[in-house]
Structure formats: structure tokens, C-alpha cells
Design a protein around this motif. Structure first.
Motif, PDB file in Angstrom:
ATOM      1  N   LEU A 311       0.668  -1.026   0.071  1.00 28.73           N
ATOM      2  CA  LEU A 311       0.063  -0.040  -0.049  1.00 28.73           C
ATOM      3  C   LEU A 311       0.887   1.191   0.224  1.00 28.73           C
ATOM      4  O   LEU A 311       0.186   2.227  -0.145  1.00 28.73           O
ATOM      5  CB  LEU A 311      -0.535   0.359   1.391  1.00 28.73           C
ATOM      6  CG  LEU A 311      -2.075  -0.875   1.319  1.00 28.73           C
ATOM      7  CD1 LEU A 311      -3.141  -0.406   2.536  1.00 28.73           C
ATOM      8  CD2 LEU A 311      -3.039  -0.253  -0.272  1.00 28.73           C
ATOM      9  N   ASP A 312       1.881   0.795   0.601  1.00 26.24           N
ATOM     10  CA  ASP A 312       3.508   2.743   1.078  1.00 26.24           C
ATOM     11  C   ASP A 312       3.309   2.820  -0.815  1.00 26.24           C
ATOM     12  O   ASP A 312       3.247   4.293  -1.457  1.00 26.24           O
ATOM     13  CB  ASP A 312       3.994   2.111   1.217  1.00 26.24           C
ATOM     14  CG  ASP A 312       4.679   1.824   2.870  1.00 26.24           C
ATOM     15  OD1 ASP A 312       2.823   2.772   3.467  1.00 26.24           O
ATOM     16  OD2 ASP A 312       4.573   1.055   3.697  1.00 26.24           O
ATOM     17  N   LEU A 322      -9.493  -4.443  -2.896  1.00 28.38           N
ATOM     18  CA  LEU A 322     -10.111  -5.506  -3.502  1.00 28.38           C
ATOM     19  C   LEU A 322      -8.869  -6.530  -3.297  1.00 28.38           C
ATOM     20  O   LEU A 322      -9.995  -7.508  -2.146  1.00 28.38           O
ATOM     21  CB  LEU A 322     -10.908  -5.560  -4.502  1.00 28.38           C
ATOM     22  CG  LEU A 322     -11.451  -7.072  -4.872  1.00 28.38           C
ATOM     23  CD1 LEU A 322     -12.775  -6.888  -4.448  1.00 28.38           C
ATOM     24  CD2 LEU A 322     -11.457  -7.011  -6.675  1.00 28.38           C
ATOM     25  N   ALA A 323      -8.163  -7.343  -2.956  1.00 28.95           N
ATOM     26  CA  ALA A 323      -7.570  -8.187  -2.980  1.00 28.95           C
ATOM     27  C   ALA A 323      -7.011  -8.720  -1.049  1.00 28.95           C
ATOM     28  O   ALA A 323      -7.456  -9.444  -0.639  1.00 28.95           O
ATOM     29  CB  ALA A 323      -5.757  -7.814  -3.308  1.00 28.95           C
ATOM     30  N   LEU A 324      -7.318  -7.310  -0.696  1.00 27.31           N
ATOM     31  CA  LEU A 324      -6.908  -7.053   0.975  1.00 27.31           C
ATOM     32  C   LEU A 324      -8.043  -7.362   1.496  1.00 27.31           C
ATOM     33  O   LEU A 324      -8.127  -7.880   2.647  1.00 27.31           O
ATOM     34  CB  LEU A 324      -6.145  -5.966   1.171  1.00 27.31           C
ATOM     35  CG  LEU A 324      -4.702  -5.482   1.531  1.00 27.31           C
ATOM     36  CD1 LEU A 324      -4.507  -3.847   0.483  1.00 27.31           C
ATOM     37  CD2 LEU A 324      -3.338  -6.146   1.466  1.00 27.31           C
ATOM     38  N   GLY A 325      -9.565  -5.815   0.746  1.00 25.74           N
ATOM     39  CA  GLY A 325     -10.648  -6.448   2.082  1.00 25.74           C
ATOM     40  C   GLY A 325     -11.119  -8.756   1.386  1.00 25.74           C
ATOM     41  O   GLY A 325     -11.788  -9.107   2.181  1.00 25.74           O
ATOM     42  N   ARG A 326     -10.523  -8.744   0.475  1.00 27.51           N
ATOM     43  CA  ARG A 326     -11.019 -10.641   0.086  1.00 27.51           C
ATOM     44  C   ARG A 326      -9.754 -11.221   1.197  1.00 27.51           C
ATOM     45  O   ARG A 326     -10.573 -12.500   1.675  1.00 27.51           O
ATOM     46  CB  ARG A 326     -10.860 -10.804  -1.470  1.00 27.51           C
ATOM     47  CG  ARG A 326     -11.144 -10.433  -2.949  1.00 27.51           C
ATOM     48  CD  ARG A 326     -11.301 -11.087  -3.687  1.00 27.51           C
ATOM     49  NE  ARG A 326     -12.123 -11.218  -4.359  1.00 27.51           N
ATOM     50  CZ  ARG A 326     -11.601 -10.670  -6.118  1.00 27.51           C
ATOM     51  NH1 ARG A 326      -9.923 -10.970  -6.755  1.00 27.51           N
ATOM     52  NH2 ARG A 326     -12.490 -11.218  -7.062  1.00 27.51           N
ATOM     53  N   MET A 327      -8.795 -10.555   1.018  1.00 28.18           N
ATOM     54  CA  MET A 327      -8.180 -11.995   2.494  1.00 28.18           C
ATOM     55  C   MET A 327      -8.781 -11.574   3.426  1.00 28.18           C
ATOM     56  O   MET A 327      -8.784 -12.216   4.634  1.00 28.18           O
ATOM     57  CB  MET A 327      -6.664 -11.293   1.934  1.00 28.18           C
ATOM     58  CG  MET A 327      -6.053 -12.155   1.371  1.00 28.18           C
ATOM     59  SD  MET A 327      -4.471 -11.439   1.149  1.00 28.18           S
ATOM     60  CE  MET A 327      -4.200  -9.955   0.582  1.00 28.18           C
ATOM     61  N   CYS A 328      -9.185 -10.363   3.789  1.00 29.61           N
ATOM     62  CA  CYS A 328      -9.448  -9.936   4.973  1.00 29.61           C
ATOM     63  C   CYS A 328     -11.062 -10.900   5.430  1.00 29.61           C
ATOM     64  O   CYS A 328     -11.610 -10.911   6.314  1.00 29.61           O
ATOM     65  CB  CYS A 328      -9.485  -8.752   5.175  1.00 29.61           C
ATOM     66  SG  CYS A 328      -7.933  -7.391   5.385  1.00 29.61           S
ATOM     67  N   VAL A 329     -11.904 -10.814   4.650  1.00 24.66           N
ATOM     68  CA  VAL A 329     -12.972 -11.403   4.875  1.00 24.66           C
ATOM     69  C   VAL A 329     -12.969 -12.900   4.510  1.00 24.66           C
ATOM     70  O   VAL A 329     -13.032 -13.763   5.427  1.00 24.66           O
ATOM     71  CB  VAL A 329     -13.844 -11.250   2.888  1.00 24.66           C
ATOM     72  CG1 VAL A 329     -15.308 -12.397   3.393  1.00 24.66           C
ATOM     73  CG2 VAL A 329     -14.217 -10.464   2.849  1.00 24.66           C
TER      74      VAL A 329
END
Length: 419
Positions: A311-312, A322-329
Motif C-alpha cells: 500500500l505504501d 480489493l485483494a486486501l479486502g478479500r483476504m480479510c474476509v
């Protein structure tokens, strides 16, 4: 030609004329012709001039005599050339019926027969009249056999007969005498018939010919390699094929994506992750970021930390969010998942982000919100308007969804001022 060359040529001609004149003047020769009591006496030079004049007169009279008889053939040639031009224009404009009619008429002229019949076959094929196209190609093969063979393969492939098209081109491909267009048809027919080995064999001659251009060749190469990797039956075959590919062919994001997904499916998660991470270090790819988030495995915690570090450098990348959100889900981190997915939707609305948000609400047993997210995903995929979530941060403004400004520096490390 430059002026000095003309001057030099005239000087040479004058010198030769002067030399020849003196040579002839010393002994002009003597010619005696006696026929039926008629005697003609003259010099050799005069006799040569008279013979040349007689030859010119005879040629002129012969052409004048032939001119009326050649008027019809000249008109036929002119009309045929005009029909060929009109037929080609109609073919490019999509008026395939007009093109076929004009091109068949133009083929009556012998010098235009080959190209006109080939273009007429292409027009018939685009109309879906594959039988008529093959008939035209039977006639064209008598004039231009190689071009007719390549076009016949294309017509067969369009008609849903890739195996026949491939078998038609195999003999020339095996001895290396296929034309560049033939190699392209060979590769496409091999792909359509599932023969990925022959499709890969066509890549090298196509690359050497340069007929497709860099972008066209890259697209075909990616298509062939993706099909080859998808045809792998187990992990050993997949790794063997992957190791045999040149490095340049293993750098396309679509190819790496297929390899990673297939390898993970065969239980080779570590090689799949290595290839994806190495590719992302070389060049950022939203497609591979998505691949990174959906691969199976028990290392989601480490994978999430590594992705959050990206993200930096890419704070406004919707695919990364979106990829980070999927992994968090998948890890049941509801708060972080909602924040990542809502920011991704604010930057670039996508059906995948809405679907992931629906999965989040499904895990929280909120059926109403989950169904609304899924409906939004379907609506966005169709191009319809989406319905915002009630009191959602994306609407209420509690989450800052503005793009993050990235500091830009020059080659010396000095920050650049923004305009």
C-alpha cells in the motif's frame, strides 16, 4: 541524373560519332542489289538506314492494323481492373455480397484471376457461405496454390472444422515452408483443435517473420501459452512445461496467473507464490494482485501483511484494496475488510468488490445487506445503476475515500512540486 553526367554522355556520343564518321568516310562500302532486272546500288551506311526505316514502318503498320482488334481486350482489362478495385473496397466496407459479385467478374481476366478469386472466397466466407468460398478456392489453387491453401484453412476454421484446417497445413509446417499467414492459421487451428504442442511450435517462425507486429504476436503468444498451461494434467507436467519456457515467455501476467492457479490447484502453493511475488517485484500487475489474494493456502496472515506493505507504493490501487479486502474476509477480519472494500468501490466500482462485500455480510449473517451487495454486483456487470447500502461508510462519508497523494521525487531524490 545530374547535369554533369548528361554533359559527359553527350561528349562521349559526339566523340563516337566523329570517329565513326571518319571511319565510314574512308571506306563507305558498296551494296549491290539486283532483282528481276532491277539494279540498286548504294553505300553500306545508306543500306543500313533504309533497313531501319523499313523495319520501323513495318512495326507501325502492324500496330495500326492490330489496334481495332485490341480495343475489346483493352476495355475488358480496364473494366476488370475497375471491378477488382470496387470489389476490394466493398469487402473492406462489409458489403460482402457486392464484393463477391464484382470480384468474381474481375476474375475473368487472366492476370487478375488469382487475387480476385482469393478475395471473392474471403467475401463468401465472411457471409457464412463457406461452400461457395471453397469452390472459389478450388479455382484459385490453380493460380496461387499457397495462398489458396492458407485461405482454405481459415475458411475451415471459421466453419468449425479446425482439425481439417490443421491437417491441411501440417505437411508444409513439418518441412518449414509455410508462409507467415499460414503459420498464424496453423497456430489458431491447433489451438481450436486442442493441439497445444503444434500451436507452440508455430510461435518461433511467427516471431522471426515479424508479420504480426509486437503487440499482435504478444497476444497470440499469451493465448498459446495459457492454453498449454491449462492443458497440463498434473503438477509434474506443469512444472516441466514451465521450466522449458524461455524467460521472456514466463513474464506475461496472464501466463503467470494461469501457472499460479494451476500450481496451487495441484498443491504446489510455494512455487505459485514465488512466481507471483517475483513478478510483482519486477512490474506491478492488478491481475496478479488478484491472483495473490484468491490462491488457497494456510499462510493468509503472512500474505496479508506482505500485501499491506504494498500500500505504501500503491495507495490508490483499487485492485490491491480489493485483494486486501478479500483476504480479510477469508480471515474474518470484518472491520478491515469493510474498510478496504469500501475504499476500493469508491475509487473504481467493480462487480468483484461488491461480491466480496456481499461475502463479508454473509459471514456476519446479515442476509439483507448481503443480497443487496450481490444485486449490485450483478447490476454493475450488466451496466445498470447500483443501489447504495443504507448508512454505509461509502455513503455517509465516515471513511476518507479520496486518493492518497504520493510524493514524487526526481533521479536525485529531490521532491517535485505539484502544479
Amino acid at each position: 541524373m545530374k547535369l554533369w553526367r548528361w554533359i559527359l554522355l553527350l561528349v562521349v556520343i559526339a566523340a563516337l560519332a566523329a570517329f565513326c564518321w571518319h571511319w565510314v568516310a574512308e571506306d563507305p562500302g558498296y551494296v549491290l542489289v539486283r532483282l528481276r532486272g532491277v539494279t540498286v546500288q548504294t553505300s553500306l551506311l545508306a543500306a543500313v538506314v533504309l533497313l531501319l526505316a523499313a523495319w520501323v514502318a513495318a512495326v507501325t503498320l502492324w500496330r495500326l492494323a492490330r489496334w481495332p482488334f485490341g480495343a475489346f481486350s483493352r476495355r475488358h482489362r480496364k473494366v476488370s481492373q475497375q471491378r477488382l478495385a470496387e470489389g476490394l473496397v466493398a469487402l473492406m466496407e462489409g458489403r460482402h455480397g457486392d464484393a463477391e459479385r464484382d470480384l468474381n467478374r474481375a476474375s475473368r481476366l487472366g492476370t487478375l484471376r488469382g487475387p480476385a478469386l482469393l478475395a471473392a472466397a474471403e467475401a463468401s466466407s465472411r457471409r457464412g457461405e463457406h461452400a461457395r468460398a471453397l469452390e472459389s478456392l478450388d479455382e484459385a489453387a490453380q493460380v496461387a496454390p499457397r495462398a489458396a491453401r492458407v485461405l482454405r484453412a481459415r475458411v475451415l476454421r471459421r466453419d468449425g472444422k479446425p482439425a481439417e484446417a490443421l491437417s491441411l497445413l501440417i505437411p508444409e509446417a513439418d518441412n518449414g515452408s509455410l508462409s507467415p499467414g499460414g503459420w498464424r492459421e496453423y497456430a489458431l487451428a491447433a489451438l481450436a483443435s486442442g493441439d497445444v504442442r503444434r500451436a507452440r511450435a508455430a510461435l518461433e517462425p511467427l516471431q522471426k517473420s515479424g508479420v504480426l507486429g509486437s503487440r499482435g504476436y504478444a497476444a497470440l503468444e499469451t493465448q498459446v501459452l495459457v492454453a498449454s498451461l491449462n492443458a497440463s494434467t498434473d503438477g509434474a507436467v506443469l512444472n516441466t512445461l514451465w521450466s522449458q519456457l524461455p524467460k521472456a515467455q514466463r513474464r506475461a501476467p496472464a501466463v503467470i496467473d494461469v501457472y499460479a492457479r494451476k500450481a496451487a490447484g495441484y498443491g504446489l502453493l510455494l512455487p505459485a507464490m514465488d512466481e507471483v511475488e517475483s513478478a510483482l517485484r519486477r512490474e506491478w500487475s492488478p491481475q496478479l494482485v488478484e491472483t495473490y489474494s484468491v490462491l488457497a493456502g494456510d499462510d493468509l496472515d503472512a500474505r496479508l501483511r506482505r500485501a499491506e506493505g504494498w500500500l505504501d507504493g500503491h495507495p490508490n490501487d483499487a485492485s490491491l484494496l480489493l485483494a486486501l479486502g478479500r483476504m480479510c474476509v477469508r480471515m474474518n477480519l470484518a472491520g478491515k475488510a469493510r474498510q478496504y472494500l469500501e475504499r476500493s468501490l469508491a475509487l473504481v466500482p467493480s462487480a468483484n468488490a461488491w461480491e466480496a462485500l456481499g461475502d463479508l455480510y454473509t459471514n456476519q449473517s446479515d442476509a439483507a445487506l448481503a443480497q443487496r451487495c450481490y444485486r449490485n454486483a450483478i447490476a454493475l456487470a450488466r451496466g445498470d445503476a447500483t443501489e447504495p447500502l443504507p448508512a454505509a461508510p461509502i455513503v455517509g462519508g465516515r471513511v476518507d475515500t479520496r486518493p492518497v497523494a504520493i510524493e514524487e521525487r526526481d533521479s536525485h531524490g529531490v521532491p517535485r512540486l505539484r502544479e
